[in-house]
Design a protein around this motif. Sequence first.
Motif, PDB file in Angstrom:
ATOM      1  N   GLY A 299      -4.666  -0.558  10.769  1.00 47.27           N
ATOM      2  CA  GLY A 299      -5.430   0.585  11.235  1.00 47.27           C
ATOM      3  C   GLY A 299      -4.854   1.244  12.473  1.00 47.27           C
ATOM      4  O   GLY A 299      -5.577   1.900  13.214  1.00 47.27           O
ATOM      5  N   ILE A 300      -3.573   1.062  12.709  1.00 45.10           N
ATOM      6  CA  ILE A 300      -2.930   1.797  13.786  1.00 45.10           C
ATOM      7  C   ILE A 300      -1.896   2.738  13.177  1.00 45.10           C
ATOM      8  O   ILE A 300      -1.470   2.557  12.046  1.00 45.10           O
ATOM      9  CB  ILE A 300      -2.248   0.855  14.812  1.00 45.10           C
ATOM     10  N   ALA A 301      -1.508   3.746  13.971  1.00 42.12           N
ATOM     11  CA  ALA A 301      -0.522   4.702  13.464  1.00 42.12           C
ATOM     12  C   ALA A 301       0.878   4.118  13.585  1.00 42.12           C
ATOM     13  O   ALA A 301       1.182   3.413  14.549  1.00 42.12           O
ATOM     14  CB  ALA A 301      -0.627   5.998  14.245  1.00 42.12           C
ATOM     15  N   GLU A 302       1.709   4.396  12.623  1.00 42.01           N
ATOM     16  CA  GLU A 302       3.099   3.971  12.677  1.00 42.01           C
ATOM     17  C   GLU A 302       3.975   5.134  12.221  1.00 42.01           C
ATOM     18  O   GLU A 302       3.474   6.112  11.652  1.00 42.01           O
ATOM     19  CB  GLU A 302       3.333   2.751  11.774  1.00 42.01           C
TER      20      GLU A 302
ATOM     21  N   PHE B 181     -12.791  -1.887  11.592  1.00 46.37           N
ATOM     22  CA  PHE B 181     -13.285  -1.212  10.396  1.00 46.37           C
ATOM     23  C   PHE B 181     -13.957  -2.239   9.488  1.00 46.37           C
ATOM     24  O   PHE B 181     -13.799  -3.448   9.692  1.00 46.37           O
ATOM     25  CB  PHE B 181     -12.166  -0.486   9.637  1.00 46.37           C
TER      26      PHE B 181
ATOM     27  N   PHE C 215       0.818  -1.202   0.000  1.00 46.28           N
ATOM     28  CA  PHE C 215       0.000   0.000   0.000  1.00 46.28           C
ATOM     29  C   PHE C 215       0.852   1.253   0.000  1.00 46.28           C
ATOM     30  O   PHE C 215       2.035   1.217   0.281  1.00 46.28           O
ATOM     31  CB  PHE C 215      -1.019   0.008   1.147  1.00 46.28           C
TER      32      PHE C 215
ATOM     33  N   LEU D  22       0.832   6.528  18.055  1.00 40.59           N
ATOM     34  CA  LEU D  22       1.780   7.438  17.428  1.00 40.59           C
ATOM     35  C   LEU D  22       1.087   8.608  16.735  1.00 40.59           C
ATOM     36  O   LEU D  22       1.739   9.539  16.292  1.00 40.59           O
ATOM     37  CB  LEU D  22       2.640   6.669  16.421  1.00 40.59           C
TER      38      LEU D  22
ATOM     39  N   MET E 201      -6.250   7.965   6.411  1.00 35.01           N
ATOM     40  CA  MET E 201      -4.911   8.380   6.827  1.00 35.01           C
ATOM     41  C   MET E 201      -3.806   7.751   5.974  1.00 35.01           C
ATOM     42  O   MET E 201      -2.651   8.153   6.076  1.00 35.01           O
ATOM     43  CB  MET E 201      -4.692   8.011   8.295  1.00 35.01           C
TER      44      MET E 201
ATOM     45  N   ILE F  93      -6.793   3.628   4.181  1.00 40.10           N
ATOM     46  CA  ILE F  93      -6.643   3.063   5.524  1.00 40.10           C
ATOM     47  C   ILE F  93      -6.959   4.135   6.563  1.00 40.10           C
ATOM     48  O   ILE F  93      -6.505   5.273   6.464  1.00 40.10           O
ATOM     49  CB  ILE F  93      -5.210   2.547   5.737  1.00 40.10           C
ATOM     50  N   ASP F  94      -7.747   3.751   7.547  1.00 40.86           N
ATOM     51  CA  ASP F  94      -8.093   4.638   8.655  1.00 40.86           C
ATOM     52  C   ASP F  94      -7.242   4.256   9.869  1.00 40.86           C
ATOM     53  O   ASP F  94      -6.819   3.115  10.000  1.00 40.86           O
ATOM     54  CB  ASP F  94      -9.573   4.485   9.029  1.00 40.86           C
ATOM     55  N   ILE F  95      -7.023   5.218  10.761  1.00 42.47           N
ATOM     56  CA  ILE F  95      -6.288   4.929  12.003  1.00 42.47           C
ATOM     57  C   ILE F  95      -7.249   5.002  13.180  1.00 42.47           C
ATOM     58  O   ILE F  95      -7.980   5.981  13.330  1.00 42.47           O
ATOM     59  CB  ILE F  95      -5.146   5.942  12.218  1.00 42.47           C
ATOM     60  N   SER F  96      -7.252   3.968  13.993  1.00 41.57           N
ATOM     61  CA  SER F  96      -8.112   3.978  15.181  1.00 41.57           C
ATOM     62  C   SER F  96      -7.253   4.068  16.442  1.00 41.57           C
ATOM     63  O   SER F  96      -6.089   3.638  16.450  1.00 41.57           O
ATOM     64  CB  SER F  96      -8.984   2.724  15.211  1.00 41.57           C
TER      65      SER F  96
ATOM     66  N   ALA G 214       2.196   7.472   9.483  1.00 40.45           N
ATOM     67  CA  ALA G 214       1.468   6.801   8.405  1.00 40.45           C
ATOM     68  C   ALA G 214       0.476   5.819   9.020  1.00 40.45           C
ATOM     69  O   ALA G 214       0.530   5.516  10.215  1.00 40.45           O
ATOM     70  CB  ALA G 214       2.438   6.069   7.486  1.00 40.45           C
ATOM     71  N   ALA G 215      -0.426   5.346   8.192  1.00 36.43           N
ATOM     72  CA  ALA G 215      -1.424   4.380   8.652  1.00 36.43           C
ATOM     73  C   ALA G 215      -0.943   2.977   8.339  1.00 36.43           C
ATOM     74  O   ALA G 215      -0.639   2.670   7.193  1.00 36.43           O
ATOM     75  CB  ALA G 215      -2.752   4.640   7.960  1.00 36.43           C
ATOM     76  N   ALA G 216      -0.853   2.145   9.353  1.00 35.65           N
ATOM     77  CA  ALA G 216      -0.446   0.762   9.128  1.00 35.65           C
ATOM     78  C   ALA G 216      -1.631  -0.045   8.612  1.00 35.65           C
ATOM     79  O   ALA G 216      -2.784   0.362   8.745  1.00 35.65           O
ATOM     80  CB  ALA G 216       0.081   0.152  10.417  1.00 35.65           C
TER      81      ALA G 216
ATOM     82  N   ASN H 140       1.678   4.576   1.581  1.00 35.46           N
ATOM     83  CA  ASN H 140       1.481   5.413   2.765  1.00 35.46           C
ATOM     84  C   ASN H 140       2.424   6.595   2.816  1.00 35.46           C
ATOM     85  O   ASN H 140       2.388   7.378   3.729  1.00 35.46           O
ATOM     86  CB  ASN H 140       1.552   4.608   4.064  1.00 35.46           C
TER      87      ASN H 140
END
Lengths: 557, 77
Positions: free
Chosen positions: B17-20, A440, A265, A311, A409, A300-303, B12-14, A267
């Motif tokens: 769905g978590i931040a990295e 999700f 993907f 982070l 995100m 992609i969303d961040i939860s 960035a988005a992993a 990012n």
Amino acid sequence: MLDLIIRNGTIVDGTGMPGYLGDVGVKDGKIVASGSINEPAARELDARGKTVSPGFIDPHTHFDAQLLWDGRAKPAIEHGITTIVPGNCSLSLAPLKAKHRMKLVGMFNQIEEMPIKAFEEGVEWNWETFEEFLNRIQEDLTINVAPLVGHSVLRLWVMGDDSMQRTANDEELGRMQELLRECLRNGAIGMSTSFVDMDETLQPVPSRYADQQELHALCEVLGEFNRVLQIVHEFYDADITLARIDQLAEISLKYKITTTFSPLFVNVTENDSVNRVMARVDEQFKRGARVWPQVQTRPIDISFCFEVPSLLFIRLPSWYQLMRFGSHDDIKAAFKDEGKRKQLVAEAKTMSPMWDTLVLRQVDSADNQQFVGKTLAEIAATRNTSTIDTMIDLSIEEDLQAHFLSLNMGHTDNEIVGSLLANPRVHLGASDGGAHILSFSTYGDTGYLFSQFVRHCKALTVEEAVKKITLDTANIWGMNNRGLLHLGYAADITIFDAEQIDRGEEYYVQDVPGNGSRYVRDSIGIDTVIIGGEIAYRDGEYTASAIGSIIPGASCA
Amino acid sequence: MGSPIIIDVRIAAAHEGIAELVVSIAYENGGITEVALDQIATSALMDSCNASSIDDVKGQSWVKVRDALQISYNRYQ
């Protein structure tokens, strides 16, 4: 007399050739006529103004468990999907000895977020072998299933607890090879492995303890059956990804098999990781290897919730320090302390636009259920406060278990993602259908392909998009007689409105055994879905059941 | 030959769905690569760089990234 005729549709046959007006005739589960059909049929459908295409194929799912209580794999079919590939990422539900059941449940829970209670209340454990598992799901199977067998469960069966301790010895390798042969004979379309996943105790899954000799021994067996190897690679590291591509290429060339890795993907837009990966893929294809990167359509969303450091807050020093070093009580105390809260709010205002669009994802209290699915801006308006204060207040009220979602995100640059999806050496997939159900929705990627990348960005034509998720997928996975609307092919057919097809809004539904919930999406613009010549879904209703097949099915190879 | 250094960091988005944290590392020959760090690795990187802000890690050696990943990988062993 035919069983079914679909009349007057625009036939997009899966080849990528321009669509044309015509009819499609079906008998005994196969396509037997096309063009202008004059024969009578038991049933006729008028597809005027609609597109008639082969059924869509989703090559990367984790519907393994859901198929035990829902043979339709809802809502996959209503998104036009007629065939799914479960068992990805080294995990399948068979072969599995009774004593290892809860171990595997733990892995599914950790990696795919499938609730343990769903297994406890939705699963009658009456299989051990791969054949028994396929027989079990075939009792009420509506969607076609092309199952992978997971490398981790092969190891678990043969090596037991040692599968998570060490490499295999020669005797164990031989038994694993024979077990894989048995699975392939009984209908597995290939084997999946993982180089990154952790189990429920955050130890590497069994497949990660395999050495090169083991991987080659198993791929040798895949070669005997001409079946597929799927891997999860170290997608967080561009250089290791390149090394994995080279490794897969050597395996593909040596054993003459197809390999695929997921996910790939986008990012980061400024740098060129994706270009480097695709250049290496091109290079290996030119050598004759088959190494297909899987790319998803959706962003992609961040939860996050404040119980666990995220982070997302790393550019807000006070928040990050609090989340990283503060205990549960410290965080709540800081949120409640007027002075500290003022400081946090002031700092958060530097990232102001993001807070407005955060979506409240999950809460425990009954009082706040009304806000689930709404943005913080919407909730703040009803509470007459700011969005940042709303996030803090909800977190206090929910004992830090209020879950929030920051939308879009990653994998969001439509120009780059669109060109990637259109690349003939990219395999469209990685939906993860049936997984991550509490984080999700993994459904609707097919509709999103058409709405975003055909109609909006024009990265692909309708015909090219259809080919990507029908014939191309069938060819990559060796699904014979699928993916085309040609004579003799299986009558897996999707009828849709090319101007309307899309994914609906995400919402929360309680339909998982054990009173479990998940996020789903409805489809938009899907008119009819036909599986094996039977109408499985039409005008928003599920119709026939128990019409699905196992692909490729049992063989004598 | 000089040691590759961190030249950029970004959120960035992993996949899950978590931040990295994506760290860009530049080699002396001009090549650039990227590595994604999870929460544990990022914390370890910031500690080893004595960083109070994430941007403070820019200019640091790639060795710090390697060691941070090692800490993350070994955290449960």
